[in-house]
Design a protein around this motif. Structure first.
Motif, PDB file in Angstrom:
ATOM      1  N   ASP A   1      -3.150  -5.219   9.891  1.00  0.00           N
ATOM      2  CA  ASP A   1      -3.153  -5.441   8.451  1.00  0.00           C
ATOM      3  C   ASP A   1      -4.588  -5.391   7.942  1.00  0.00           C
ATOM      4  O   ASP A   1      -5.544  -5.574   8.711  1.00  0.00           O
ATOM      5  CB  ASP A   1      -2.529  -6.801   8.110  1.00  0.00           C
ATOM      6  N   LEU A   2      -4.755  -5.152   6.648  1.00  0.00           N
ATOM      7  CA  LEU A   2      -6.092  -5.094   6.069  1.00  0.00           C
ATOM      8  C   LEU A   2      -6.624  -6.510   5.883  1.00  0.00           C
ATOM      9  O   LEU A   2      -5.983  -7.353   5.257  1.00  0.00           O
ATOM     10  CB  LEU A   2      -6.054  -4.354   4.721  1.00  0.00           C
ATOM     11  N   MET A   3      -7.818  -6.762   6.444  1.00  0.00           N
ATOM     12  CA  MET A   3      -8.439  -8.069   6.329  1.00  0.00           C
ATOM     13  C   MET A   3      -9.357  -8.104   5.104  1.00  0.00           C
ATOM     14  O   MET A   3      -9.810  -7.067   4.606  1.00  0.00           O
ATOM     15  CB  MET A   3      -9.234  -8.399   7.599  1.00  0.00           C
ATOM     16  N   ILE A   4      -9.658  -9.305   4.621  1.00  0.00           N
ATOM     17  CA  ILE A   4     -10.487  -9.443   3.412  1.00  0.00           C
ATOM     18  C   ILE A   4     -11.862  -8.808   3.588  1.00  0.00           C
ATOM     19  O   ILE A   4     -12.340  -8.107   2.680  1.00  0.00           O
ATOM     20  CB  ILE A   4     -10.596 -10.931   3.018  1.00  0.00           C
ATOM     21  N   PRO A   5     -12.562  -9.003   4.744  1.00  0.00           N
ATOM     22  CA  PRO A   5     -13.865  -8.346   4.889  1.00  0.00           C
ATOM     23  C   PRO A   5     -13.788  -6.828   4.908  1.00  0.00           C
ATOM     24  O   PRO A   5     -14.812  -6.156   4.747  1.00  0.00           O
ATOM     25  CB  PRO A   5     -14.372  -8.883   6.243  1.00  0.00           C
TER      26      PRO A   5
ATOM     27  N   ALA B   1      -5.906  -9.586   3.740  1.00  0.00           N
ATOM     28  CA  ALA B   1      -5.880  -9.195   2.337  1.00  0.00           C
ATOM     29  C   ALA B   1      -4.558  -8.532   1.976  1.00  0.00           C
ATOM     30  O   ALA B   1      -4.020  -8.762   0.886  1.00  0.00           O
ATOM     31  CB  ALA B   1      -7.039  -8.245   2.020  1.00  0.00           C
ATOM     32  N   VAL B   2      -4.024  -7.703   2.879  1.00  0.00           N
ATOM     33  CA  VAL B   2      -2.807  -6.937   2.585  1.00  0.00           C
ATOM     34  C   VAL B   2      -1.918  -6.894   3.827  1.00  0.00           C
ATOM     35  O   VAL B   2      -2.388  -6.624   4.935  1.00  0.00           O
ATOM     36  CB  VAL B   2      -3.139  -5.487   2.160  1.00  0.00           C
ATOM     37  N   HIS B   3      -0.637  -7.178   3.625  1.00  0.00           N
ATOM     38  CA  HIS B   3       0.381  -6.947   4.655  1.00  0.00           C
ATOM     39  C   HIS B   3       0.894  -5.517   4.465  1.00  0.00           C
ATOM     40  O   HIS B   3       1.468  -5.195   3.415  1.00  0.00           O
ATOM     41  CB  HIS B   3       1.538  -7.929   4.519  1.00  0.00           C
ATOM     42  N   ILE B   4       0.708  -4.658   5.446  1.00  0.00           N
ATOM     43  CA  ILE B   4       0.999  -3.230   5.292  1.00  0.00           C
ATOM     44  C   ILE B   4       2.428  -2.910   5.722  1.00  0.00           C
ATOM     45  O   ILE B   4       2.875  -3.317   6.793  1.00  0.00           O
ATOM     46  CB  ILE B   4      -0.005  -2.388   6.094  1.00  0.00           C
ATOM     47  N   PHE B   5       3.122  -2.159   4.863  1.00  0.00           N
ATOM     48  CA  PHE B   5       4.461  -1.666   5.176  1.00  0.00           C
ATOM     49  C   PHE B   5       4.412  -0.267   5.790  1.00  0.00           C
ATOM     50  O   PHE B   5       5.100   0.022   6.752  1.00  0.00           O
ATOM     51  CB  PHE B   5       5.322  -1.616   3.903  1.00  0.00           C
ATOM     52  N   HIS B   6       3.593   0.597   5.214  1.00  0.00           N
ATOM     53  CA  HIS B   6       3.652   2.024   5.552  1.00  0.00           C
ATOM     54  C   HIS B   6       2.269   2.625   5.337  1.00  0.00           C
ATOM     55  O   HIS B   6       1.579   2.280   4.380  1.00  0.00           O
ATOM     56  CB  HIS B   6       4.698   2.695   4.655  1.00  0.00           C
ATOM     57  N   ILE B   7       1.846   3.509   6.273  1.00  0.00           N
ATOM     58  CA  ILE B   7       0.526   4.115   6.193  1.00  0.00           C
ATOM     59  C   ILE B   7       0.598   5.576   6.622  1.00  0.00           C
ATOM     60  O   ILE B   7       1.480   5.975   7.404  1.00  0.00           O
ATOM     61  CB  ILE B   7      -0.490   3.334   7.068  1.00  0.00           C
TER      62      ILE B   7
ATOM     63  N   THR C   1       1.777  -5.362   0.511  1.00  0.00           N
ATOM     64  CA  THR C   1       1.777  -6.457  -0.454  1.00  0.00           C
ATOM     65  C   THR C   1       0.545  -7.316  -0.249  1.00  0.00           C
ATOM     66  O   THR C   1       0.040  -7.456   0.873  1.00  0.00           O
ATOM     67  CB  THR C   1       3.039  -7.332  -0.302  1.00  0.00           C
ATOM     68  N   MET C   2       0.081  -7.908  -1.319  1.00  0.00           N
ATOM     69  CA  MET C   2      -1.114  -8.741  -1.281  1.00  0.00           C
ATOM     70  C   MET C   2      -0.839 -10.013  -0.466  1.00  0.00           C
ATOM     71  O   MET C   2       0.131 -10.732  -0.719  1.00  0.00           O
ATOM     72  CB  MET C   2      -1.544  -9.112  -2.695  1.00  0.00           C
ATOM     73  N   ALA C   3      -1.699 -10.285   0.508  1.00  0.00           N
ATOM     74  CA  ALA C   3      -1.594 -11.519   1.286  1.00  0.00           C
ATOM     75  C   ALA C   3      -2.258 -12.683   0.553  1.00  0.00           C
ATOM     76  O   ALA C   3      -1.932 -13.842   0.789  1.00  0.00           O
ATOM     77  CB  ALA C   3      -2.230 -11.337   2.660  1.00  0.00           C
TER      78      ALA C   3
END
Length: 616
Positions: A123-127, A182-188, A161-163
């Motif tokens: 998932d995308l982290m805040i940093p 920062a973001v919970h990823i569904f699809h990339i 979606t925004m974490a």
């Protein structure tokens, strides 16, 4: 959720007009900006978001989340739903659709190297969010839809979606960002959902942007470029995890895997310290007795429960001890408890002593001792609260090591494909449509071909669109045993075509050129049975077909199940094939299933045969 192929994917079927209208209304309600958009290349927006030939299919992801896919006539995913998510009523666009409407959803920006990490399932982290140089951070609430873009490019590469809220991320501008997702990823882009589609090239105006390699020790930065300075500063603070060989920034947020690794390493260090500081200290007889008693209570409280007692009892005493008591000893010093070090010395003597406590009842049958029943209302059992077991520790360690290995190496992803090749009967359809009669076609491609052909030839019955009027080509291609039919239900034409084709399959790794082999996929067979002495065992065969190392699999199962494993030649198989069978002690179907699916074996190719069920 599409890091791996779906566990199950049902057949695609065309949407009815009413369902198509309902889907279009739902999309326009969720994304009202589409209503005001002008046609693209003279194509109305409604025809882009719900094109002709739109079809749907139910699926279950590899993490057991059910959902629905919506694809165009060629099978390219356009929208999807996740039934178990909080966005139950919201249909989500795929990357294919996002490239047609790049400004449809607000987005966060990250660096290109971070996108590569996201493709591995993170998932995308805040940093990882670029906030420097007044980079826009949308004011979104936690749980809101958001897309992710690589720096310097307008086209989204992921959706999730925004974490946390956008305000939390924006507040970190100009200082060290907080830890967390920062973001919970569904699809990339490039995941398994993307792989189902046309895999089209990047848009013509795609901009790569400035890329900073995460492998460089020094970075050339522009003093006026705050974003590059921020990334360079973060990348300078690299610490090396020696035990796992993983590089991580000092201020990078710790992931769940990091925590598990830390906990596991801390436990290992503590065990090593205990061994170093107390090399001569062993468990006393009283401690061994207590540890075995608590392990038995753990088994009766959480494993051989009242709900499953009818299926498991009576149970051989040796099976009870080796498959249940030993794996359920408490972690730490109690893990060394053994019946030989106890005051009873022998298993039968111990169980007889427990029987005198009115906790269990045993009986000797043909020279073997069996556990017959349990007193579920025993005060000691009802008061017992449980503990962490060596079985849980081993399973957790195996899981952490597997995930760590996957995160730190170039993992080859298993790919299983079934395809069909025309025979002499169905070849006429492919020749008439300009396709090779010697090619291999997936079920999805065959359905798209039939839909396209019927639409082009206007074969749908005007009075009943669910009936197809067969022309000469389809009459021959779909014939069954020389029958003469001129009309066939629309939902039967693909099955009829498949019956006149030859099934082939390919099992290999993603990125390899498929080499199809005649015949269907031979599933892995899991068999649970009771052997001599009423011992339950779980046997696994067919691993070689899925390119699984049998010896490595046996070791992994042995660690996970904390039980003995035997690997023997498969009975009845040709000696030339050198097929082998893995047998693990105890009912381990759940654990075996989990390992197989972790290795990429689709659920539909795992067969289970239970020979322990009592005949009614």
């Amino acid at each position: 959720m599409f890091k791996k192929p779906p566990a199950t994917l049902k057949s695609f079927s065309p949407l009815r007009s009413s369902d198509k209208r309902r889907l279009r209304d739902e999309i326009l309600t969720s994304f009202p900006s589409l209503r005001d958009m002008e046609p693209i290349d003279d194509v109305p927006i409604n025809a882009i978001i719900t094109p002709d030939g739109l079809q749907s299919a139910k699926f279950t992801s590899y993490i057991e989340e059910p959902g629905t896919l919506y694809a165009d006539a060629e099978g390219t995913p356009l929208w999807f739903k996740v039934s178990s998510s909080k966005k139950d009523s919201l249909v989500l666009p795929s990357v294919y659709m996002l490239w047609k409407f790049p400004t449809l959803i607000p987005g966060l920006t990250t660096w290109s190297p971070v996108v590569d990490k996201l493709r591995n399932g993170a998932d995308l982290m805040i940093p990882g969010v670029i906030t420097a140089n007044n980079m826009e951070v949308p004011d979104l609430e936690e749980g809101a839809l958001v897309v992710i873009r690589a720096r310097g490019n307008k086209y989204p590469l992921a959706i999730g979606t925004m974490a946390v809220s956008g305000q939390v991320i924006a507040a970190s501008r100009g200082r060290m960002p907080p830890k967390g997702k920062a973001v919970h990823i569904f699809h990339i882009h490039l995941d398994q959902l993307w792989a189902m589609g046309s895999k089209l090239e990047f848009p013509a105006d795609w901009a790569e942007g400035h890329n900073v390699s995460v492998d460089e020790d020094e970075y050339e930065t522009d003093e006026e470029d705050g974003a590059d300075e921020e990334l360079a500063e973060n990348m300078k603070n690299i610490s090396i995890n020696v035990s796992k060989g993983k590089a991580r920034a000092k201020d990078e947020p710790e992931t769940e895997l990091d925590h598990e690794l830390a906990d596991s390493q801390a436990g290992d260090q503590q065990t090593e310290q205990e061994q170093q500081h107390e090399p001569a200290i062993v468990l006393s007889t009283e401690e061994v007795d207590k540890s075995l008693q608590e392990a038995l209570l753990q088994v009766l409280k959480f494993k051989v429960t009242e709900n499953v007692s009818k299926e498991l009892l009576p149970m051989n005493a040796s099976t009870l001890y080796s498959s249940y008591v030993l794996p359920n000893r408490a972690r730490g010093r109690a893990a060394d408890a053994d019946i030989k070090k106890s005051s009873w010395k022998k298993l039968a003597k111990w169980l007889k002593a427990v029987e005198k406590q009115d906790l269990i009842k045993c009986k000797e049958i043909k020279g073997d001792l069996f556990l017959l029943s349990v007193n579920w209302n025993h005060p000691e059992l009802k008061a017992f609260r449980g503990h962490r077991t060596v079985e849980q520790q081993a399973a957790r360690q195996a899981k952490v090591e597997a995930r760590s290995s996957q995160a730190n190496s170039d993992v080859k992803v298993l790919e299983v494909m079934e395809a069909y090749r025309p025979n002499s009967i169905s070849a006429i359809l492919f020749e008439s449509t300009g396709r090779s009669k010697d090619g291999y076609y997936t079920l999805q491609e065959l359905r798209a071909l039939l839909i396209e052909y019927c639409k082009e030839k206007q074969l749908a019955d005007p009075k009943n669109q669910r009936i197809i009027r067969l022309d000469g080509v389809l009459q021959e291609a779909l014939a069954k045993g020389g029958e003469q039919v001129d009309r066939v239900p629309k939902d039967q034409i693909s099955d009829r075509l498949i019956n006149n084709m030859v099934v082939h399959h390919f099992i290999g790794y993603q990125g390899e050129q498929p080499r199809f082999v005649k015949g269907g996929v031979k599933p892995i067979q899991i068999t649970q049975e009771i052997r001599t002495g009423r011992k339950t065992v779980t046997k696994v065969s067919g691993l070689e077909h899925f390119m699984i190392d049998v010896d490595a699999f046996g070791h992994e199962i042995q660690v996970l199940c904390a039980g003995s494993v035997a690997i023997t030649p498969l009975v009845g198989a040709s000696p030339k094939l050198k097929l082998r069978e893995v047998m693990v002690q105890g009912p381990q179907v759940k654990n075996v299933n989990a390992v197989l699916q972790e290795k990429g074996v689709p659920k539909k190719y795992i067969d289970f045969l239970d020979k322990t069920s009592k005949k009614k």
